[in-house]
Write an enzyme that holds these catalytic residues in place. Structure first.
Site, PDB file in Angstrom:
ATOM      1  N   ASN A 119     -50.285  55.260 -22.453  1.00 24.21           N
ATOM      2  CA  ASN A 119     -48.961  54.664 -22.276  1.00 24.21           C
ATOM      3  C   ASN A 119     -48.893  53.226 -22.783  1.00 24.21           C
ATOM      4  OD1 ASN A 119     -47.446  56.771 -21.078  1.00 24.21           O
ATOM      5  ND2 ASN A 119     -48.511  56.458 -19.144  1.00 24.21           N
TER       6      ASN A 119
ATOM      7  N   ARG B  28     -43.929  51.636 -17.732  1.00 26.62           N
ATOM      8  CA  ARG B  28     -45.078  51.856 -18.601  1.00 26.62           C
ATOM      9  C   ARG B  28     -45.160  50.827 -19.723  1.00 26.62           C
ATOM     10  NH1 ARG B  28     -42.814  56.632 -17.124  1.00 26.62           N
ATOM     11  NH2 ARG B  28     -44.146  58.128 -16.061  1.00 26.62           N
TER      12      ARG B  28
ATOM     13  N   ARG C  68     -41.776  67.986 -14.658  1.00 30.97           N
ATOM     14  CA  ARG C  68     -41.291  67.420 -13.399  1.00 30.97           C
ATOM     15  C   ARG C  68     -39.834  67.803 -13.137  1.00 30.97           C
ATOM     16  NH1 ARG C  68     -44.292  61.600 -14.474  1.00 30.97           N
ATOM     17  NH2 ARG C  68     -46.268  62.157 -13.464  1.00 30.97           N
TER      18      ARG C  68
ATOM     19  N   HIS D  72     -40.907  58.443 -22.826  1.00 30.55           N
ATOM     20  CA  HIS D  72     -41.670  58.776 -21.624  1.00 30.55           C
ATOM     21  C   HIS D  72     -41.724  57.490 -20.795  1.00 30.55           C
ATOM     22  CE1 HIS D  72     -44.574  60.352 -18.857  1.00 30.55           C
ATOM     23  NE2 HIS D  72     -45.517  59.504 -19.224  1.00 30.55           N
TER      24      HIS D  72
END
Length: 306
Positions: A122, A90, A153, A177
């Site tokens: 992102n 990202r 997840r 993240h």
């Protein structure tokens, strides 16, 4: 009570978020923004078409690029996406998305906005810190979705492993993240049972990689990811608007490390009520957290050192 949400960016994620907010009746008004004004108008029209089939009326406005409409918004979601989606790291999106955010946020603040910013764009943690810097708002009023989706997840992955509903799994993914995120195994429970000892170190790393790669695998298969992050974002917005005081792993400001990073915090109507302690993490988990903070911090400084 009028609860107005602005969504800046109507790609797959922004549009799916609007859909989630309308179908769940989370707010009373949504204003959509995007450079592609015809798309915004079409998204708004289609959302209006489904209003007769949902439980609560939501006013849908196509704002285009008129950010003055956000002056009295309660919460703004930054959901700008890159023009090229297939990027595993990202951080590769940073140059493009940071430029867009640095252009748009001052315009929103000039319009008189005085609410809460929630970021999806992102790289989430870096962009969240950029929004905080550009907006000048208090740190409690700027947060990102952070590792909320990664935690979902993780719960899905372990739920499949144990053949239980993912809601039976608790615990957190922490840090960036992105590539340096990690499962805080000391926090993971199946009902009341700690699951860490059920896995060898090699198995823990394998499961961590499965969680980290889950988004990339979805991206490869369908070209984008949107359902998971839109659902996570809708839940975070609901928590804020309901003043629910719930704990979620989001991207918040870590004062000691001077960086925005994914960790548990209490959310309420003011945004971030309290950033919770990491005292229960193991020494190894704290080391991973520090390394992840460093990755985010270095990327943030790249934006502002040029």
């Amino acid at each position: 009570m009028n609860q107005k949400i602005g969504i800046v960016g109507c790609g797959h994620v922004g549009s799916d978020l609007a859909f989630s907010l309308v179908t769940q009746g989370i707010c009373s008004e949504i204003i959509l923004f995007d450079q592609a004004e015809e798309k915004v108008a079409s998204e708004a029209m289609e959302l209006r078409d489904m209003l007769s089939a949902v439980q609560r009326h939501t006013k849908i406005v196509a704002g285009g690029t008129d950010y003055t409409l956000l002056a009295d918004a309660d919460l703004i979601v930054m959901a700008i996406g890159p023009t090229t989606l297939l990027r595993e790291d990202r951080m590769e999106e940073l140059k493009e998305t940071s430029a867009a955010v640095r252009s748009i946020v001052p315009q929103i603040m000039k319009a008189g906005f005085d609410g809460i910013f929630m970021n999806i764009t992102n790289p989430c943690d870096v962009i969240t810190q950029i929004i905080a810097k550009e907006s000048g708002l208090g740190k409690e009023r700027v947060f990102g979705t952070g590792t909320a989706l990664d935690t979902m997840r993780m719960r899905s992955t372990l739920g499949e492993h144990f053949d239980v509903a993912p809601t039976s799994i608790t615990g957190y993914v922490l840090g960036e993240h992105g590539e340096s995120q990690f499962i805080a195994w000391s926090s993971v429970r199946l009902a009341n049972e700690a699951v860490e000892k059920r896995f060898s170190l090699a198995e823990q790393e394998m499961l961590k990689e499965q969680v980290r790669a889950r988004g990339w695998n979805i991206l490869l298969g369908k070209g984008w990811t949107s359902f998971g992050i839109a659902t996570a974002a809708a839940e975070l917005i609901s928590i804020v608007l309901r003043d629910a005081h719930e704990v979620m792993p989001v991207s918040v400001y870590d004062e000691k490390r001077d960086v925005y990073v994914g960790r548990p915090a209490i959310l309420n109507k003011s945004g971030i009520k309290e950033v919770l302690s990491l005292a229960d993490l193991t020494i190894e988990e704290l080391e991973r957290y520090e390394k992840s903070c460093l990755v985010i911090k270095q990327a943030f400084h790249e934006v502002y050192s040029k």
